[in-house]
Scaffold this motif. Sequence first.
Motif, mmCIF file in Angstrom:
data_model
loop_
_atom_site.group_PDB
_atom_site.id
_atom_site.type_symbol
_atom_site.label_atom_id
_atom_site.label_comp_id
_atom_site.label_asym_id
_atom_site.label_seq_id
_atom_site.Cartn_x
_atom_site.Cartn_y
_atom_site.Cartn_z
ATOM 1 N N ILE A 1 66.803 -3.287 49.396
ATOM 2 C CA ILE A 1 67.492 -2.655 48.261
ATOM 3 C C ILE A 1 67.470 -1.131 48.406
ATOM 4 O O ILE A 1 68.495 -0.455 48.218
ATOM 5 N N LEU A 2 66.307 -0.575 48.740
ATOM 6 C CA LEU A 2 66.198 0.868 48.860
ATOM 7 C C LEU A 2 67.036 1.415 50.017
ATOM 8 O O LEU A 2 67.567 2.534 49.935
ATOM 9 N N SER A 3 67.164 0.661 51.094
ATOM 10 C CA SER A 3 67.957 1.117 52.252
ATOM 11 C C SER A 3 69.429 0.724 52.135
ATOM 12 O O SER A 3 70.219 1.001 53.037
ATOM 13 N N GLN A 4 69.782 0.049 51.031
ATOM 14 C CA GLN A 4 71.166 -0.387 50.761
ATOM 15 C C GLN A 4 71.718 -1.280 51.890
ATOM 16 O O GLN A 4 72.870 -1.172 52.291
ATOM 17 N N GLN A 5 70.862 -2.179 52.366
ATOM 18 C CA GLN A 5 71.261 -3.090 53.429
ATOM 19 C C GLN A 5 71.395 -4.540 52.956
ATOM 20 O O GLN A 5 71.842 -5.392 53.730
ATOM 21 N N LEU A 6 71.046 -4.817 51.710
ATOM 22 C CA LEU A 6 71.075 -6.201 51.231
ATOM 23 C C LEU A 6 72.487 -6.760 51.200
ATOM 24 O O LEU A 6 72.757 -7.837 51.757
ATOM 25 N N LEU A 7 73.424 -6.036 50.564
ATOM 26 C CA LEU A 7 74.806 -6.526 50.476
ATOM 27 C C LEU A 7 75.492 -6.585 51.842
ATOM 28 O O LEU A 7 76.172 -7.584 52.147
ATOM 29 N N SER B 1 67.490 -5.979 60.473
ATOM 30 C CA SER B 1 66.305 -6.755 60.858
ATOM 31 C C SER B 1 65.478 -7.205 59.653
ATOM 32 O O SER B 1 64.896 -8.294 59.658
ATOM 33 N N VAL B 2 65.413 -6.367 58.619
ATOM 34 C CA VAL B 2 64.583 -6.704 57.457
ATOM 35 C C VAL B 2 65.122 -7.944 56.749
ATOM 36 O O VAL B 2 64.356 -8.701 56.145
ATOM 37 N N TYR B 3 66.446 -8.178 56.837
ATOM 38 C CA TYR B 3 67.004 -9.393 56.229
ATOM 39 C C TYR B 3 66.401 -10.649 56.865
ATOM 40 O O TYR B 3 66.126 -11.632 56.164
ATOM 41 N N LEU B 4 66.193 -10.624 58.181
ATOM 42 C CA LEU B 4 65.586 -11.769 58.859
ATOM 43 C C LEU B 4 64.147 -11.979 58.384
ATOM 44 O O LEU B 4 63.695 -13.121 58.240
ATOM 45 N N VAL B 5 63.439 -10.874 58.131
ATOM 46 C CA VAL B 5 62.079 -10.980 57.593
ATOM 47 C C VAL B 5 62.118 -11.665 56.229
ATOM 48 O O VAL B 5 61.328 -12.575 55.945
ATOM 49 N N LEU B 6 63.056 -11.241 55.371
ATOM 50 C CA LEU B 6 63.192 -11.824 54.040
ATOM 51 C C LEU B 6 63.555 -13.306 54.129
ATOM 52 O O LEU B 6 62.979 -14.140 53.409
ATOM 53 N N SER B 7 64.483 -13.648 55.005
ATOM 54 C CA SER B 7 64.886 -15.049 55.173
ATOM 55 C C SER B 7 63.703 -15.911 55.610
ATOM 56 O O SER B 7 63.487 -17.008 55.079
ATOM 57 N N ASN B 8 62.941 -15.405 56.560
ATOM 58 C CA ASN B 8 61.761 -16.150 57.024
ATOM 59 C C ASN B 8 60.762 -16.373 55.897
ATOM 60 O O ASN B 8 60.192 -17.464 55.755
ATOM 61 N N ARG B 9 60.553 -15.341 55.092
ATOM 62 C CA ARG B 9 59.558 -15.437 54.016
ATOM 63 C C ARG B 9 59.997 -16.392 52.907
ATOM 64 O O ARG B 9 59.172 -17.108 52.337
ATOM 65 N N ILE B 10 61.278 -16.418 52.591
ATOM 66 C CA ILE B 10 61.768 -17.331 51.547
ATOM 67 C C ILE B 10 61.534 -18.776 51.962
ATOM 68 O O ILE B 10 61.031 -19.607 51.178
ATOM 69 N N VAL B 11 61.886 -19.114 53.196
ATOM 70 C CA VAL B 11 61.686 -20.487 53.690
ATOM 71 C C VAL B 11 60.197 -20.824 53.712
ATOM 72 O O VAL B 11 59.787 -21.933 53.340
#
Length: 382
Positions: free
Chosen positions: A250-256, A80-90
């Motif tokens: 990065i800390l939760s090792q979910q980025l890759l 879920s945090v990836y979607l937060v990051l994607s939203n923030r970048i845009v």
Amino acid sequence: QQSKQTHKMTNSSDDLSNLEKGELDVSEKELKTQAENDSKSQQMIICAIAMIGFFVVYGILQERIMTQPYGINKDMFEYSVYLVLSNRIVAVISAASILLYQKQSLKNNAPILKYFGISFSNTAATYCQYEALKYVTFPTQTLGKCGKTIPVLILGTLIGGKKYGILDYVVCGLITLGCTSFILTGDITGKHAAENDSLFGLSLMGGYLFFDGFTSVFQEKLFKGYKMSPYNQMLYVNLCSGTVSLIMLILSQQLLPALTFCIEHPYFFVCSIGLSFAAMLGQVVIYYSIKNFGALFFASVMTTRQVVSIMISCILYWHPLSPGQWISAFLVFGAVYYYKIAKKRKRSPPPSSSSSSSSSDSNENGSSATPQINKNDVITKA
């Protein structure tokens, strides 16, 4: 006698001149006020329609991403945090582009820590929102969002120093009653969750309501405390939120794993980009609305769009509701609509009537004060 007649004619001419001058002054003020009210009403309507449209699309894509499988292996997206990051970048790219196009400064107008305060609550709210869909149905989550006026009232009083009337608290009480009834009169468990998981999903919804209410109230307070454009706040809040999201990944090792999922499932990537653009466009309207009309207007509009979202979700993803849940939903939305109508009536001042007696008294006493004029007559003449 001729001199007296001439004097009377002069006085009559002066009275007529004063009356016409008074009519013109009042008519100009009334027309200016009416134009400002009409312009503000039009802006509020446009903002409301835009918010509803963008976030209905956002809700459809959000449910698709979090509840439906991808590929032959029926893989579920879990980051879920990836979607937060994607939203923030845009959102950061869009806000910076708007500021540059308008030739405004990219410099932060408030201390960075102020932006980070909003960013933490905003990131937490978005995360709770996405995660809750794993455990409860979309209609349950959507109706639960109607309760966001409650933390806005509480936090607005404690943090923003605002004062709300009895009507505000009565309507919020009815919304709470309707949401509670909705939960107790039907199934709220998500398709891919166990029955006992719904309690955890409701806890996530509670976290979302608290953090989201804190975010909108603190944004309004930041606008009042510092001179800034909506896009300046949008830029730095999303920049800070993106930083927080990236650190969490990065800390939760979910980025890759999240990036690998995007590569393996292109359709998911397209949906996530669409979600980010819908969120970004919605944010543009939100920042404008909160700055110009306040956090309570924003919460009320976002509550209204839940009706459309529930209907579409029930059709697209088949979420049958029990009779008790339909009654609860109508109770919630009925309270919201009544609140809006009551507030509108309260804001509309009654038309003033002309005071002929005071006018005649002034003329008898030889006063040169301008007589009171009926507003409706002035507008008609103008």
